[in-house]
Design an enzyme around this catalytic site. Structure first.
Site, PDB file in Angstrom:
ATOM      1  N   PHE A  25      -9.048  10.034   5.177  1.00 34.95           N
ATOM      2  CA  PHE A  25      -8.500   8.688   5.060  1.00 34.95           C
ATOM      3  C   PHE A  25      -7.359   8.693   4.044  1.00 34.95           C
ATOM      4  O   PHE A  25      -6.368   7.979   4.182  1.00 34.95           O
ATOM      5  CB  PHE A  25      -9.592   7.710   4.625  1.00 34.95           C
ATOM      6  CG  PHE A  25      -9.129   6.283   4.528  1.00 34.95           C
ATOM      7  CD1 PHE A  25      -8.898   5.528   5.663  1.00 34.95           C
ATOM      8  CD2 PHE A  25      -8.899   5.697   3.287  1.00 34.95           C
ATOM      9  CE1 PHE A  25      -8.455   4.212   5.573  1.00 34.95           C
ATOM     10  CE2 PHE A  25      -8.464   4.384   3.182  1.00 34.95           C
ATOM     11  CZ  PHE A  25      -8.241   3.649   4.338  1.00 34.95           C
ATOM     12  N   ARG A  48      -2.039  18.803 -11.845  1.00 38.10           N
ATOM     13  CA  ARG A  48      -2.497  17.442 -11.597  1.00 38.10           C
ATOM     14  C   ARG A  48      -2.701  17.229 -10.098  1.00 38.10           C
ATOM     15  O   ARG A  48      -1.865  17.634  -9.296  1.00 38.10           O
ATOM     16  CB  ARG A  48      -1.473  16.413 -12.106  1.00 38.10           C
ATOM     17  CG  ARG A  48      -1.276  16.398 -13.616  1.00 38.10           C
ATOM     18  CD  ARG A  48      -2.499  15.848 -14.323  1.00 38.10           C
ATOM     19  NE  ARG A  48      -2.270  15.736 -15.762  1.00 38.10           N
ATOM     20  CZ  ARG A  48      -2.545  16.685 -16.654  1.00 38.10           C
ATOM     21  NH1 ARG A  48      -3.055  17.855 -16.229  1.00 38.10           N
ATOM     22  NH2 ARG A  48      -2.314  16.484 -17.939  1.00 38.10           N
ATOM     23  N   GLU A  49      -3.829  16.591  -9.742  1.00 39.31           N
ATOM     24  CA  GLU A  49      -4.042  16.182  -8.357  1.00 39.31           C
ATOM     25  C   GLU A  49      -3.410  14.808  -8.165  1.00 39.31           C
ATOM     26  O   GLU A  49      -3.413  13.976  -9.066  1.00 39.31           O
ATOM     27  CB  GLU A  49      -5.531  16.121  -8.010  1.00 39.31           C
ATOM     28  CG  GLU A  49      -6.197  17.483  -7.907  1.00 39.31           C
ATOM     29  CD  GLU A  49      -6.444  18.131  -9.263  1.00 39.31           C
ATOM     30  OE1 GLU A  49      -6.794  17.379 -10.200  1.00 39.31           O
ATOM     31  OE2 GLU A  49      -6.262  19.354  -9.382  1.00 39.31           O
ATOM     32  N   ARG A  76     -14.694  -3.595  -0.756  1.00 40.18           N
ATOM     33  CA  ARG A  76     -13.816  -2.563  -1.311  1.00 40.18           C
ATOM     34  C   ARG A  76     -14.669  -1.430  -1.871  1.00 40.18           C
ATOM     35  O   ARG A  76     -15.457  -1.624  -2.801  1.00 40.18           O
ATOM     36  CB  ARG A  76     -12.925  -3.137  -2.411  1.00 40.18           C
ATOM     37  CG  ARG A  76     -11.839  -4.092  -1.913  1.00 40.18           C
ATOM     38  CD  ARG A  76     -10.931  -3.450  -0.911  1.00 40.18           C
ATOM     39  NE  ARG A  76      -9.669  -4.156  -0.709  1.00 40.18           N
ATOM     40  CZ  ARG A  76      -8.805  -3.861   0.249  1.00 40.18           C
ATOM     41  NH1 ARG A  76      -9.069  -2.893   1.104  1.00 40.18           N
ATOM     42  NH2 ARG A  76      -7.668  -4.543   0.361  1.00 40.18           N
ATOM     43  N   GLU A 114      -4.650 -10.546   9.129  1.00 41.75           N
ATOM     44  CA  GLU A 114      -5.738 -10.799   8.187  1.00 41.75           C
ATOM     45  C   GLU A 114      -6.113 -12.264   8.051  1.00 41.75           C
ATOM     46  O   GLU A 114      -7.222 -12.572   7.593  1.00 41.75           O
ATOM     47  CB  GLU A 114      -5.382 -10.228   6.809  1.00 41.75           C
ATOM     48  CG  GLU A 114      -5.251  -8.711   6.806  1.00 41.75           C
ATOM     49  CD  GLU A 114      -5.201  -8.122   5.406  1.00 41.75           C
ATOM     50  OE1 GLU A 114      -5.295  -8.884   4.423  1.00 41.75           O
ATOM     51  OE2 GLU A 114      -5.082  -6.881   5.304  1.00 41.75           O
ATOM     52  N   PRO A 132       0.213   5.365 -11.594  1.00 42.91           N
ATOM     53  CA  PRO A 132       1.116   6.511 -11.526  1.00 42.91           C
ATOM     54  C   PRO A 132       0.549   7.804 -12.101  1.00 42.91           C
ATOM     55  O   PRO A 132       1.141   8.864 -11.898  1.00 42.91           O
ATOM     56  CB  PRO A 132       2.337   6.041 -12.326  1.00 42.91           C
ATOM     57  CG  PRO A 132       1.835   4.953 -13.211  1.00 42.91           C
ATOM     58  CD  PRO A 132       0.750   4.281 -12.441  1.00 42.91           C
ATOM     59  N   GLU A 137       1.352   5.714  -4.917  1.00 42.13           N
ATOM     60  CA  GLU A 137       1.360   4.396  -4.290  1.00 42.13           C
ATOM     61  C   GLU A 137       2.212   3.381  -5.039  1.00 42.13           C
ATOM     62  O   GLU A 137       2.096   3.208  -6.250  1.00 42.13           O
ATOM     63  CB  GLU A 137      -0.062   3.843  -4.164  1.00 42.13           C
ATOM     64  CG  GLU A 137      -0.100   2.514  -3.413  1.00 42.13           C
ATOM     65  CD  GLU A 137      -1.502   1.991  -3.195  1.00 42.13           C
ATOM     66  OE1 GLU A 137      -1.642   1.015  -2.431  1.00 42.13           O
ATOM     67  OE2 GLU A 137      -2.449   2.541  -3.783  1.00 42.13           O
ATOM     68  N   GLU A 160     -10.095  -0.495  12.725  1.00 44.75           N
ATOM     69  CA  GLU A 160      -9.773   0.033  11.393  1.00 44.75           C
ATOM     70  C   GLU A 160     -10.884  -0.274  10.393  1.00 44.75           C
ATOM     71  O   GLU A 160     -10.719  -0.049   9.198  1.00 44.75           O
ATOM     72  CB  GLU A 160      -8.446  -0.556  10.905  1.00 44.75           C
ATOM     73  CG  GLU A 160      -7.245  -0.082  11.720  1.00 44.75           C
ATOM     74  CD  GLU A 160      -5.917  -0.561  11.148  1.00 44.75           C
ATOM     75  OE1 GLU A 160      -5.926  -1.232  10.089  1.00 44.75           O
ATOM     76  OE2 GLU A 160      -4.875  -0.254  11.759  1.00 44.75           O
ATOM     77  N   GLU A 162     -12.106  -3.190   9.557  1.00 42.15           N
ATOM     78  CA  GLU A 162     -11.804  -4.357   8.729  1.00 42.15           C
ATOM     79  C   GLU A 162     -12.678  -5.545   9.104  1.00 42.15           C
ATOM     80  O   GLU A 162     -12.877  -5.843  10.283  1.00 42.15           O
ATOM     81  CB  GLU A 162     -10.338  -4.764   8.888  1.00 42.15           C
ATOM     82  CG  GLU A 162      -9.341  -3.746   8.360  1.00 42.15           C
ATOM     83  CD  GLU A 162      -7.911  -4.193   8.574  1.00 42.15           C
ATOM     84  OE1 GLU A 162      -7.038  -3.720   7.821  1.00 42.15           O
ATOM     85  OE2 GLU A 162      -7.647  -5.003   9.488  1.00 42.15           O
TER      86      GLU A 162
END
Length: 218
Positions: A25, A48-49, A76, A114, A132, A137, A160, A162
């Site tokens: 995902f 760093r990942e 969530r 939505e 960050p 993102e 999806e 939802e």
């Protein structure tokens, strides 16, 4: 190049190695990098990942006629074991994951999917990085006019996974719930932005013919 304490500094980074760690995902890559030092030269390499390929939109829906917000509530996974219950009340949001779509186009589509409502006068608020230290993102944040009398029901795309419930909340109540039941980044930023810029927004929307808005509204 920025000035720090009156001195110029070059901000540089060099990627020494990159490896794909996981792709499901989400996609996770490992980066071995070195970057310039505030003291001059280079810092020691670090690993760093990072979560990759993430870009999103988020839309605060405001009904100026009823002075109310249209929000959405959904489960969530990031809130599991952190909040009880792990359902979040937030702005409409979605990933920019379809080719050749601009953030504004994604925003309008997500509002329809939505909430079942039509967003009007989509107004950019700004863009920001979510986390960050671990992710690329960036969220493109908007405010839009909406008719909250038509906002109801459960929406989302079943394929999806939802299940999204529409909620209407008076603006004053939403302000009182900041850092309470409203505790995710986009809704916190957007509601405070609306409080700081509401009069200018109403004047702008009045000039664009939004129903329920007058130039003299206070």
């Amino acid at each position: 190049m920025f000035l720090r304490d009156g001195a110029a500094m070059d901000y540089e980074v060099e990627e020494l190695e990159r490896e794909s760690v996981y792709e499901g995902f989400l996609r996770l890559d490992s980066h071995r990098v070195r970057h310039s030092s505030f003291n001059g030269g280079w810092c020691e390499p670090i690993v760093r990942e990072r979560l990759e390929n993430l870009s999103a939109v988020s839309v605060l829906l405001y009904d100026p006629e009823r002075d109310a917000l249209v929000l959405v509530e959904q489960f969530r996974v990031g809130m599991m074991e952190q909040a009880d219950p792990p359902w979040s009340l937030e702005t409409v949001s979605g990933f920019c994951d379809r080719a050749h779509e601009r953030p504004g186009q994604v925003a309008l589509r997500e509002v329809q999917e939505e909430t079942g409502c039509e967003a009007r006068n989509l107004t950019p608020i700004g863009s920001f990085f979510v986390s960050p230290g671990i992710s690329v993102e960036q969220i493109h944040l908007y405010c839009a006019a909406v008719d909250s009398s038509r906002a109801m029901g459960v929406h989302g795309l079943a394929h999806e996974g939802e299940e999204i419930r529409v909620c209407v909340m008076p603006r004053a109540e939403a302000v009182g719930e900041l850092f309470g039941c409203l505790c995710s980044t986009s809704v916190l930023i957007a509601v405070q932005w609306l409080e700081a810029n509401r009069q200018q927004l109403l004047a702008r929307w009045a000039g664009q013919g939004v129903s329920g808005v007058t130039r003299t509204e206070r």
